[in-house]
Design a protein around this motif. Structure first.
Motif, PDB file in Angstrom:
ATOM      1  N   UNK A  68       0.830  -1.214   0.000  1.00 37.59           N
ATOM      2  CA  UNK A  68       0.000   0.000   0.000  1.00 37.59           C
ATOM      3  C   UNK A  68       0.861   1.261   0.000  1.00 37.59           C
ATOM      4  N   UNK A  69       2.015   1.212   0.682  1.00 35.83           N
ATOM      5  CA  UNK A  69       2.921   2.365   0.692  1.00 35.83           C
ATOM      6  C   UNK A  69       3.455   2.654  -0.705  1.00 35.83           C
ATOM      7  N   UNK A  70       3.831   1.614  -1.434  1.00 31.72           N
ATOM      8  CA  UNK A  70       4.364   1.809  -2.785  1.00 31.72           C
ATOM      9  C   UNK A  70       3.325   2.450  -3.696  1.00 31.72           C
ATOM     10  N   UNK A  71       2.076   2.021  -3.578  1.00 35.88           N
ATOM     11  CA  UNK A  71       1.014   2.601  -4.396  1.00 35.88           C
ATOM     12  C   UNK A  71       0.791   4.072  -4.050  1.00 35.88           C
ATOM     13  N   UNK A  72       0.878   4.402  -2.755  1.00 35.68           N
ATOM     14  CA  UNK A  72       0.703   5.798  -2.335  1.00 35.68           C
ATOM     15  C   UNK A  72       1.828   6.671  -2.859  1.00 35.68           C
ATOM     16  N   UNK A  81      11.147   7.646   3.685  1.00 35.77           N
ATOM     17  CA  UNK A  81      12.015   7.041   2.684  1.00 35.77           C
ATOM     18  C   UNK A  81      12.884   8.120   2.040  1.00 35.77           C
ATOM     19  N   UNK A  82      14.208   8.036   2.175  1.00 41.57           N
ATOM     20  CA  UNK A  82      15.078   9.039   1.560  1.00 41.57           C
ATOM     21  C   UNK A  82      14.903   9.093   0.051  1.00 41.57           C
ATOM     22  N   UNK A 112      10.508  11.318   1.440  1.00 36.75           N
ATOM     23  CA  UNK A 112       9.061  11.257   1.266  1.00 36.75           C
ATOM     24  C   UNK A 112       8.508  10.422   2.416  1.00 36.75           C
ATOM     25  N   UNK A 113       7.418  10.884   3.011  1.00 39.10           N
ATOM     26  CA  UNK A 113       6.893  10.246   4.216  1.00 39.10           C
ATOM     27  C   UNK A 113       5.433   9.857   4.025  1.00 39.10           C
ATOM     28  N   UNK A 114       5.100   8.643   4.457  1.00 37.16           N
ATOM     29  CA  UNK A 114       3.714   8.175   4.398  1.00 37.16           C
ATOM     30  C   UNK A 114       3.275   7.673   5.764  1.00 37.16           C
ATOM     31  N   UNK A 115       1.959   7.647   5.966  1.00 38.62           N
ATOM     32  CA  UNK A 115       1.395   7.038   7.160  1.00 38.62           C
ATOM     33  C   UNK A 115       0.462   5.906   6.730  1.00 38.62           C
ATOM     34  N   UNK A 116       0.610   4.750   7.374  1.00 41.08           N
ATOM     35  CA  UNK A 116      -0.157   3.556   7.042  1.00 41.08           C
ATOM     36  C   UNK A 116      -0.834   3.022   8.287  1.00 41.08           C
ATOM     37  N   UNK A 117      -2.074   2.572   8.128  1.00 44.20           N
ATOM     38  CA  UNK A 117      -2.756   1.838   9.189  1.00 44.20           C
ATOM     39  C   UNK A 117      -2.769   0.368   8.780  1.00 44.20           C
TER      40      UNK A 117
END
Length: 321
Positions: free
Chosen positions: A20-24, A318-319, A297-302
């Motif tokens: 899901x992170x990769x898709x975001x 992720x740098x 780049x920063x993401x938040x996942x549940x």
């Protein structure tokens, strides 16, 4: 060797979060660009690439559509390395393509995984949905009740007044009569423009979101994804497939649906343990959207597991190389 074929949800969960992170990450490049198809395709490509890195023998049961409609992540597509357990996969690579294109809140990338044969193979038709949060007696409300009865019964179960209830409804012309009836009870309504998976999840965190109930029709595939989330978080959801023509009834038959009027409970849509991951693309009430800084780049996942009822929120930085 037999043990390697079991559905080890704990071991697979972090891998699902990476999907899901990769898709975001991929779709975030198209936030606010006005191109829904490009944003969706970017998410599809990234999700598929990551799925194929997992040691699973996966079959997409909820995907982008029929094989002739979707070049990738179509219903029936096999994904994974071909090693490991057989699993069902339900996904929406970008739930909220319009939200992404317009840079509006609550766009998510969403995916669920369960043992083979345990997720409802819902056809790409509408579903009438009703959902409430955890901690309530079984069947306090039902799809056979009127909107007024649902509000009154939920208020009674929560020991409050109908005016204390907030209902989430997708803002569509087909819901105008429902909206008017709910407002006539004195209940408040949170209208959303898109993204009914997020709308249902809001019910499970009513103390944060303020939403007590979700009702209305939307995509059946999203209903299965929402049921997966509620199986992890607690809460109840019911769904009944809606058909507009013979073509849609044919899709249901192709998916193995025999009783076209059946009402599915949460545990009938998701019959065994499931893992669920959703990553924010744009900022929302469930998770933050993708954040870009000069060097990362920063993401938040549940990330959730029904087996343990665990809900984990993860920030991934992720740098940028």
């Amino acid at each position: 060797m037999a043990d390697a074929q079991e559905f080890h949800d704990r071991m697979l969960s972090l891998g699902l979060a990476r999907v899901s992170e990769a898709a975001a990450h991929a779709s975030a490049r198209l936030i606010g660009r006005g191109d829904e198809k490009a944003a969706d395709q970017a998410a599809v490509n990234a999700m598929r690439n990551q799925l194929n890195l997992l040691d699973i023998r996966g079959t997409v049961v909820i995907g982008e559509g029929e094989r002739d409609e979707a070049p990738m992540l179509y219903i029936g597509e096999e994904v994974g390395s071909g090693q490991g357990p057989e699993v069902d996969i339900a996904l929406d690579p970008l739930e909220g393509t319009t939200l992404t294109a317009k840079d509006m809140p609550n766009a998510l990338t969403v995916i669920a995984m369960a043992p083979r044969g345990t997720l409802l193979h819902a056809p790409d038709v509408y579903m009438d949905k009703l959902a409430i949060g955890p901690g309530l007696a079984k069947d306090v409300v039902s799809l056979d009740m009127s909107p007024t009865e649902r509000v009154v019964e939920l208020a009674r179960a929560k020991r409050c007044k109908p005016t204390d209830i907030t209902v989430c409804i997708l803002e569509r012309p087909r819901h105008e009569a429902m909206i008017a009836e709910v407002r006539a009870t004195g209940a408040a309504i949170r209208l959303i423009t898109d993204g009914d998976v997020a709308g249902v999840i809001h019910c499970a965190e009513s103390e944060i979101t303020g939403i007590d109930m979700y009702m209305g029709s939307g995509g059946a595939p999203e209903g299965v994804l929402a049921a997966s989330a509620l199986k992890c978080m607690g809460g109840q959801i019911w769904g009944r497939l809606l058909f507009r023509n013979d073509d849609e009834r044919g899709r249901a038959a192709k998916a193995g649906i025999r009783d076209l009027n059946r009402i599915y409970s949460r545990d009938e849509m998701v019959t065994r343990d499931v893992i669920f991951a959703a990553t924010g693309v744009t900022n929302g009430s469930i998770v933050r959207g993708v954040r870009r800084e000069p060097n990362f780049i920063e993401t938040e996942t549940i990330l959730m597991r029904s087996k343990t009822g665990s809900v984990r929120r993860m920030v991934y930085r992720n740098p940028i190389r």
